[in-house]
Design an enzyme around this catalytic site. Sequence first.
Site, PDB file in Angstrom:
ATOM      1  N   CYS A   1      48.288  50.146  55.078  1.00 16.76           N
ATOM      2  CA  CYS A   1      49.188  49.515  54.107  1.00 16.76           C
ATOM      3  C   CYS A   1      50.290  50.486  53.695  1.00 16.76           C
ATOM      4  O   CYS A   1      50.019  51.655  53.390  1.00 16.76           O
ATOM      5  CB  CYS A   1      48.405  49.058  52.885  1.00 16.76           C
ATOM      6  SG  CYS A   1      49.423  48.268  51.613  1.00 16.76           S
TER       7      CYS A   1
ATOM      8  N   CYS B   1      49.891  52.433  45.199  1.00 16.61           N
ATOM      9  CA  CYS B   1      49.132  51.322  44.628  1.00 16.61           C
ATOM     10  C   CYS B   1      47.727  51.794  44.243  1.00 16.61           C
ATOM     11  O   CYS B   1      47.059  52.493  45.013  1.00 16.61           O
ATOM     12  CB  CYS B   1      49.038  50.180  45.635  1.00 16.61           C
ATOM     13  SG  CYS B   1      48.017  48.797  45.089  1.00 16.61           S
TER      14      CYS B   1
ATOM     15  N   CYS C   1      43.606  50.536  46.211  1.00 19.48           N
ATOM     16  CA  CYS C   1      42.768  51.147  47.256  1.00 19.48           C
ATOM     17  C   CYS C   1      42.785  52.662  47.122  1.00 19.48           C
ATOM     18  O   CYS C   1      43.807  53.256  46.781  1.00 19.48           O
ATOM     19  CB  CYS C   1      43.271  50.765  48.649  1.00 19.48           C
ATOM     20  SG  CYS C   1      43.080  49.018  49.077  1.00 19.48           S
TER      21      CYS C   1
ATOM     22  N   PHE D   1      21.774  35.823  34.257  1.00 20.32           N
ATOM     23  CA  PHE D   1      23.211  36.040  34.430  1.00 20.32           C
ATOM     24  C   PHE D   1      23.672  35.243  35.654  1.00 20.32           C
ATOM     25  O   PHE D   1      24.308  35.771  36.559  1.00 20.32           O
ATOM     26  CB  PHE D   1      23.543  37.527  34.596  1.00 20.32           C
ATOM     27  CG  PHE D   1      22.962  38.410  33.519  1.00 20.32           C
ATOM     28  CD1 PHE D   1      23.634  38.596  32.323  1.00 20.32           C
ATOM     29  CD2 PHE D   1      21.746  39.046  33.703  1.00 20.32           C
ATOM     30  CE1 PHE D   1      23.097  39.415  31.327  1.00 20.32           C
ATOM     31  CE2 PHE D   1      21.207  39.867  32.713  1.00 20.32           C
ATOM     32  CZ  PHE D   1      21.881  40.046  31.520  1.00 20.32           C
TER      33      PHE D   1
ATOM     34  N   GLU E   1      22.810  31.475  31.764  1.00 24.67           N
ATOM     35  CA  GLU E   1      24.177  31.994  31.734  1.00 24.67           C
ATOM     36  C   GLU E   1      24.770  31.865  30.336  1.00 24.67           C
ATOM     37  O   GLU E   1      24.548  30.875  29.641  1.00 24.67           O
ATOM     38  CB  GLU E   1      25.048  31.242  32.742  1.00 24.67           C
ATOM     39  CG  GLU E   1      26.529  31.552  32.693  1.00 24.67           C
ATOM     40  CD  GLU E   1      26.849  33.028  32.898  1.00 24.67           C
ATOM     41  OE1 GLU E   1      27.776  33.510  32.219  1.00 24.67           O
ATOM     42  OE2 GLU E   1      26.171  33.695  33.718  1.00 24.67           O
TER      43      GLU E   1
ATOM     44  N   ASP F   1      21.697  39.413  38.035  1.00 24.46           N
ATOM     45  CA  ASP F   1      22.987  39.885  38.524  1.00 24.46           C
ATOM     46  C   ASP F   1      23.894  40.108  37.310  1.00 24.46           C
ATOM     47  O   ASP F   1      24.813  39.330  37.052  1.00 24.46           O
ATOM     48  CB  ASP F   1      23.593  38.845  39.473  1.00 24.46           C
ATOM     49  CG  ASP F   1      24.921  39.297  40.076  1.00 24.46           C
ATOM     50  OD1 ASP F   1      25.269  40.481  39.931  1.00 24.46           O
ATOM     51  OD2 ASP F   1      25.614  38.453  40.681  1.00 24.46           O
TER      52      ASP F   1
ATOM     53  N   CYS G   1      26.846  45.447  40.518  1.00 23.66           N
ATOM     54  CA  CYS G   1      28.196  45.881  40.888  1.00 23.66           C
ATOM     55  C   CYS G   1      28.480  47.284  40.357  1.00 23.66           C
ATOM     56  O   CYS G   1      29.625  47.740  40.408  1.00 23.66           O
ATOM     57  CB  CYS G   1      29.237  44.889  40.370  1.00 23.66           C
ATOM     58  SG  CYS G   1      29.225  44.692  38.569  1.00 23.66           S
TER      59      CYS G   1
END
Length: 415
Positions: free
Chosen positions: A50, A56, A59, A279, A300, A346, A372
């Site tokens: 890129c 940027c 990334c 979740f 949730e 999660d 995550c």
Amino acid sequence: MTEPEEILRIASKGDGVTASGRFAWGAAPGDLLHEDGTLEWGHHHVQPPCRHFGRCGGCQLQQLDEKSLADFVEARASNASVAQELGAESITSPHLSPPGTRRRASLRAESSAGRVVIGYREARSHRLVELEECPVLAPELVVLLSPLRKLLIAMGKAAPMRKGAKGRHQQPRMAADIEMTLVEQGVDLGIRGLTAEGLVGTEAMLDFAREHRLARLTMDGGYGFETVWEPEPVTVRLGAVSVPFPPGSFLQVTLDGEQALVSAAREWLEGVSTVADLFSGLGTFAFALAGQGAKVLAVEAARDAHLACKSATERAQLPIFAMHRDLFRNPLQSDELNKFEAVLLDPPRAGAREQVECIAESTVNRVVYVSCNPSSWSRDAARLVEAGFRLVELRPVGQFRWSTHVELVSLFLRQ
């Protein structure tokens, strides 16, 4: 003259590290770091795909070849396990999402001197990088960037003049957050921080939506999303079910990454008759597990996501009970969890400290934990191990290609 030092690994924030502890941004394993800070590329260093890389902030790892990128993703997960002495019995090779597969993006748009810039922030800066290309995003999203700039310019010109600091009338400065998501009907576009001014602005938005065949166009001027255009109800496919997709809802960032996470959960929970999906969001895992015969409690806190899951469940006639409950303030207690053979959770990046404590005190003997954030996951995982669970398998997933953001899915069994 001091000999150059070899870059041995990539640290968690993306910098290359030498044996002596020197750091170098934009390095790859095998590069040589000279005394003056310059890099001599090694065989794992590739030309970033890129033109915006380096400015940027989206990334950090485009200089890595495929092997080094996979090694980084695996190391982020395995290091989290080692740091808490979790004793993972198996760590599988990581799943990496290919270029051009990211189906969800949050961008920033700002006007300056008659121009509109849409893009990501520069690394360690508030300045925006105007995206002219993005090898990470799905092409259906990238192709909208240039037309969207023209639309926002037109809307800015249509906005009423305002008196400036020196008493002069001028066009107001525009700033908005752009959310784009690929759904079953096409691109769902949300614009936050901006409203269509008058008839001219509204017609411009409608013309844009029609011309580019948007699935939906919503705007949020500060009081919540309002739908400007939605020819048919917007849905996403979860398992075999089309689920309503409320504006701004969470969706796994790539379809293949979602499939990797769901595949692990289905494999590890095959034959389990009752599962508490905590979740649960829109029901990414609930619909997959119910599709293979399990009775699922989907819990949730976000009301829109809960109602979407509930309505899709009722239409599909699946054995899912959708519960609206904030698991941070009111986690499922051990006596409630004792009714289930397994738990899948999660949570957001902060993890689920209170809920994990209740799981540890329950009689549940099988836990699938999707995360995550390897750091918060390792903290929660340590509590499970302390309670008598063992970490049977850990699968790293690199959905956010070329970034330092790493996800994982793990299986814990009580000994």
